[in-house]
Scaffold this motif. Structure first.
Motif, PDB file in Angstrom:
ATOM      1  N   PRO A 157       0.729  -1.414  -0.013  1.00  0.00           N
ATOM      2  CA  PRO A 157      -0.043  -0.071   0.042  1.00  0.00           C
ATOM      3  C   PRO A 157       0.707   1.338  -0.017  1.00  0.00           C
ATOM      4  N   ALA A 158       0.307   2.167  -1.003  1.00  0.00           N
ATOM      5  CA  ALA A 158       1.319   3.444  -1.021  1.00  0.00           C
ATOM      6  C   ALA A 158       0.707   4.358   0.218  1.00  0.00           C
ATOM      7  N   THR A 159      -0.378   4.101   0.928  1.00  0.00           N
ATOM      8  CA  THR A 159      -0.877   4.738   1.941  1.00  0.00           C
ATOM      9  C   THR A 159       0.244   4.207   3.471  1.00  0.00           C
ATOM     10  N   LYS A 160       0.826   3.371   3.398  1.00  0.00           N
ATOM     11  CA  LYS A 160       1.612   2.843   4.130  1.00  0.00           C
ATOM     12  C   LYS A 160       3.196   2.790   3.740  1.00  0.00           C
ATOM     13  N   PRO A 161       3.699   3.772   3.427  1.00  0.00           N
ATOM     14  CA  PRO A 161       5.120   3.849   2.717  1.00  0.00           C
ATOM     15  C   PRO A 161       6.258   3.186   3.374  1.00  0.00           C
ATOM     16  N   GLY A 162       6.031   3.056   4.660  1.00  0.00           N
ATOM     17  CA  GLY A 162       7.268   2.237   5.451  1.00  0.00           C
ATOM     18  C   GLY A 162       7.135   0.793   4.929  1.00  0.00           C
ATOM     19  N   LEU A 163       5.774   0.303   4.669  1.00  0.00           N
ATOM     20  CA  LEU A 163       5.797  -1.306   4.136  1.00  0.00           C
ATOM     21  C   LEU A 163       6.249  -1.394   2.650  1.00  0.00           C
ATOM     22  N   ARG A 168      10.335  -3.483  -0.541  1.00  0.00           N
ATOM     23  CA  ARG A 168      11.689  -3.564  -1.460  1.00  0.00           C
ATOM     24  C   ARG A 168      12.832  -3.929  -0.998  1.00  0.00           C
ATOM     25  N   ALA A 169      13.134  -3.513   0.172  1.00  0.00           N
ATOM     26  CA  ALA A 169      14.497  -4.095   0.738  1.00  0.00           C
ATOM     27  C   ALA A 169      14.452  -5.484   0.952  1.00  0.00           C
ATOM     28  N   PHE A 170      13.443  -6.167   1.245  1.00  0.00           N
ATOM     29  CA  PHE A 170      13.461  -7.536   1.566  1.00  0.00           C
ATOM     30  C   PHE A 170      13.246  -8.531   0.139  1.00  0.00           C
ATOM     31  N   LEU A 171      12.561  -8.118  -0.961  1.00  0.00           N
ATOM     32  CA  LEU A 171      12.126  -8.972  -1.934  1.00  0.00           C
ATOM     33  C   LEU A 171      13.389  -9.203  -2.946  1.00  0.00           C
ATOM     34  N   PRO A 172      13.585 -10.243  -3.551  1.00  0.00           N
ATOM     35  CA  PRO A 172      14.530 -10.105  -4.800  1.00  0.00           C
ATOM     36  C   PRO A 172      14.201  -9.105  -5.700  1.00  0.00           C
ATOM     37  N   GLU A 173      15.372  -8.597  -6.312  1.00  0.00           N
ATOM     38  CA  GLU A 173      15.389  -7.415  -7.087  1.00  0.00           C
ATOM     39  C   GLU A 173      14.339  -7.424  -8.362  1.00  0.00           C
ATOM     40  N   ASP A 174      14.172  -8.533  -8.872  1.00  0.00           N
ATOM     41  CA  ASP A 174      13.378  -8.712 -10.000  1.00  0.00           C
ATOM     42  C   ASP A 174      11.849  -8.584  -9.476  1.00  0.00           C
ATOM     43  N   ARG A 194       8.771   6.876  -4.785  1.00  0.00           N
ATOM     44  CA  ARG A 194      10.026   7.297  -4.050  1.00  0.00           C
ATOM     45  C   ARG A 194      10.335   6.206  -2.968  1.00  0.00           C
ATOM     46  N   HIS A 195       9.511   5.240  -2.620  1.00  0.00           N
ATOM     47  CA  HIS A 195       9.688   4.189  -1.566  1.00  0.00           C
ATOM     48  C   HIS A 195      10.211   2.942  -2.069  1.00  0.00           C
ATOM     49  N   GLY A 196      10.064   2.925  -3.482  1.00  0.00           N
ATOM     50  CA  GLY A 196      10.395   1.525  -3.881  1.00  0.00           C
ATOM     51  C   GLY A 196       9.492   0.729  -4.741  1.00  0.00           C
ATOM     52  N   ALA A 197       8.452   1.269  -4.851  1.00  0.00           N
ATOM     53  CA  ALA A 197       7.204   0.555  -5.752  1.00  0.00           C
ATOM     54  C   ALA A 197       7.902   0.759  -7.108  1.00  0.00           C
ATOM     55  N   THR A 198       7.319  -0.195  -7.950  1.00  0.00           N
ATOM     56  CA  THR A 198       7.541  -0.174  -9.354  1.00  0.00           C
ATOM     57  C   THR A 198       6.546   0.676 -10.140  1.00  0.00           C
ATOM     58  N   PHE A 199       5.127   0.405  -9.698  1.00  0.00           N
ATOM     59  CA  PHE A 199       3.987   0.728 -10.495  1.00  0.00           C
ATOM     60  C   PHE A 199       3.217   1.575  -9.186  1.00  0.00           C
ATOM     61  N   GLU A 200       2.268   2.543  -9.654  1.00  0.00           N
ATOM     62  CA  GLU A 200       1.343   2.942  -8.718  1.00  0.00           C
ATOM     63  C   GLU A 200      -0.114   2.638  -9.461  1.00  0.00           C
ATOM     64  N   ILE A 201      -0.928   2.027  -8.697  1.00  0.00           N
ATOM     65  CA  ILE A 201      -2.386   1.873  -9.082  1.00  0.00           C
ATOM     66  C   ILE A 201      -3.340   2.960  -8.595  1.00  0.00           C
ATOM     67  N   VAL A 202      -3.775   3.613  -9.636  1.00  0.00           N
ATOM     68  CA  VAL A 202      -4.902   4.791  -9.465  1.00  0.00           C
ATOM     69  C   VAL A 202      -5.984   4.705 -10.005  1.00  0.00           C
ATOM     70  N   GLY A 203      -7.255   4.593  -9.190  1.00  0.00           N
ATOM     71  CA  GLY A 203      -8.562   4.509  -9.700  1.00  0.00           C
ATOM     72  C   GLY A 203      -9.311   5.921  -9.697  1.00  0.00           C
ATOM     73  N   ARG A 204     -10.074   6.072  -8.447  1.00  0.00           N
ATOM     74  CA  ARG A 204     -11.163   7.076  -8.585  1.00  0.00           C
ATOM     75  C   ARG A 204     -10.620   8.462  -8.989  1.00  0.00           C
ATOM     76  N   SER A 205      -9.459   9.006  -8.717  1.00  0.00           N
ATOM     77  CA  SER A 205      -8.892  10.268  -8.910  1.00  0.00           C
ATOM     78  C   SER A 205      -8.924  10.486 -10.232  1.00  0.00           C
ATOM     79  N   ILE A 206      -8.870   9.397 -11.131  1.00  0.00           N
ATOM     80  CA  ILE A 206      -8.990   9.573 -12.531  1.00  0.00           C
ATOM     81  C   ILE A 206     -10.004   9.276 -13.033  1.00  0.00           C
ATOM     82  N   THR A 207     -10.633   8.077 -12.717  1.00  0.00           N
ATOM     83  CA  THR A 207     -11.897   7.599 -13.440  1.00  0.00           C
ATOM     84  C   THR A 207     -13.131   8.536 -13.126  1.00  0.00           C
ATOM     85  N   ALA A 208     -13.152   9.192 -11.613  1.00  0.00           N
ATOM     86  CA  ALA A 208     -14.412  10.068 -11.357  1.00  0.00           C
ATOM     87  C   ALA A 208     -14.023  11.518 -11.745  1.00  0.00           C
ATOM     88  N   SER A 209     -12.907  11.896 -12.448  1.00  0.00           N
ATOM     89  CA  SER A 209     -12.687  13.079 -12.701  1.00  0.00           C
ATOM     90  C   SER A 209     -13.413  13.332 -13.759  1.00  0.00           C
TER      91      SER A 209
END
Ligand code: O7M
Length: 229
Positions: A157-163, A168-174, A194-209
């Motif tokens: 979750p992007a809402t819990k950037p520490g996770l 990112r630190a734990f998982l295999p690089e690929d 910025r915290h190591g995610a590869t992709f961001e999943i975005v729904g309503r802030s786009i689909t409801a706009s």
């Protein structure tokens, strides 16, 4: 099967669009969005609400029509006995989806997943809403399990950037990390990257706009500032 990272590179974007909520006719709505957003959006995550509104045949038609421009991810959050999960993944792959989301907590999925070919699997290791205590308490366990499964990646979750950073630190690089919770749930575009995610999943802030292209563009511009494109 479409190449997720190749598409991301080509579009200079790390945006996966979550299609859950629609307004008006679901097929017309999805068609309008996907026809317009191809330059900005890398993947389309089809959620159960959309599938229930369109019918599975309608979803398959969407995948067929737009398959050349997007990576299609089935988000039915599979969480069954391994034999059923195996069959679900085979059918989703046959339907044209490039990847699927599974819950990892049923465990014992090694055999069911080892036979999956040409279809990516992403496992949930925590969730974005405040009340996901039970799942989040087992975050480390689920991460360890995910890393042993040899899957394509996890959802964190992007809402819990520490996770996200710990994943990112734990998982295999690929391993890829897909992060929902950007926009409607409060996380800023680019913050999960910025915290190591590869992709961001975005729904309503786009689909409801009303200006969904502008909304998607703002997300991608923020992402490009992080990934240096
Ligand atoms: O941007 P939103 O809030 O409109 O949509 C977020 C999408 O991400 C929506 O499709 C959710 O089902 C999904 N999601 C979460 O919001 N939180 C999670 O913890 C996990 C997911 C998800 O994508 O799981 C695969």
């Amino acid at each position: 099967m479409r190449d997720l990272l190749g598409l991301a590179e080509r579009k200079k974007s790390r945006l996966i669009l979550a299609l859950d909520f629609v307004s008006g006719d679901p097929a017309v709505f999805a068609d309008r969005l996907l026809a317009a957003l191809e330059p900005l959006v890398v993947g389309v995550k089809v959620g159960l609400p959309l599938a229930l509104r369109m019918g599975f045949r309608g979803v398959c038609e969407l995948v067929e029509r737009y398959g050349s421009g997007y990576y299609f991810l089935a988000d039915f959050k599979l969480a069954d006995i391994p034999d059923v999960v195996r069959e679900e993944l085979a059918l989703l792959s046959e339907a044209g989806f490039d990847g699927s989301i599974v819950h990892l907590f049923p465990m014992g999925l090694e055999e069911a997943l080892s036979g999956v070919r040409g279809h990516d699997v992403f496992g949930l290791v925590a969730m974005s809403h405040a009340g996901s205590r039970l799942l989040d308490e087992h975050f480390e366990d689920l991460l360890r399990y995910a890393s042993r499964l040899g899957i394509r990646g996890v959802v964190a979750p992007a809402t819990k950037p520490g996770l996200v950073a710990r994943a990112r630190a734990f998982l295999p690089e690929d391993y890829l990390i897909l992060s929902p919770g950007v926009g409607a749930q409060g996380a800023e575009p680019g913050s999960a990257l910025r915290h190591g995610a590869t992709f961001e999943i975005v729904g309503r802030s786009i689909t409801a706009s009303e200006d969904y292209y502008g909304a998607a563009e703002r997300v991608v511009e923020s992402q490009r500032r992080v990934i240096g494109e």
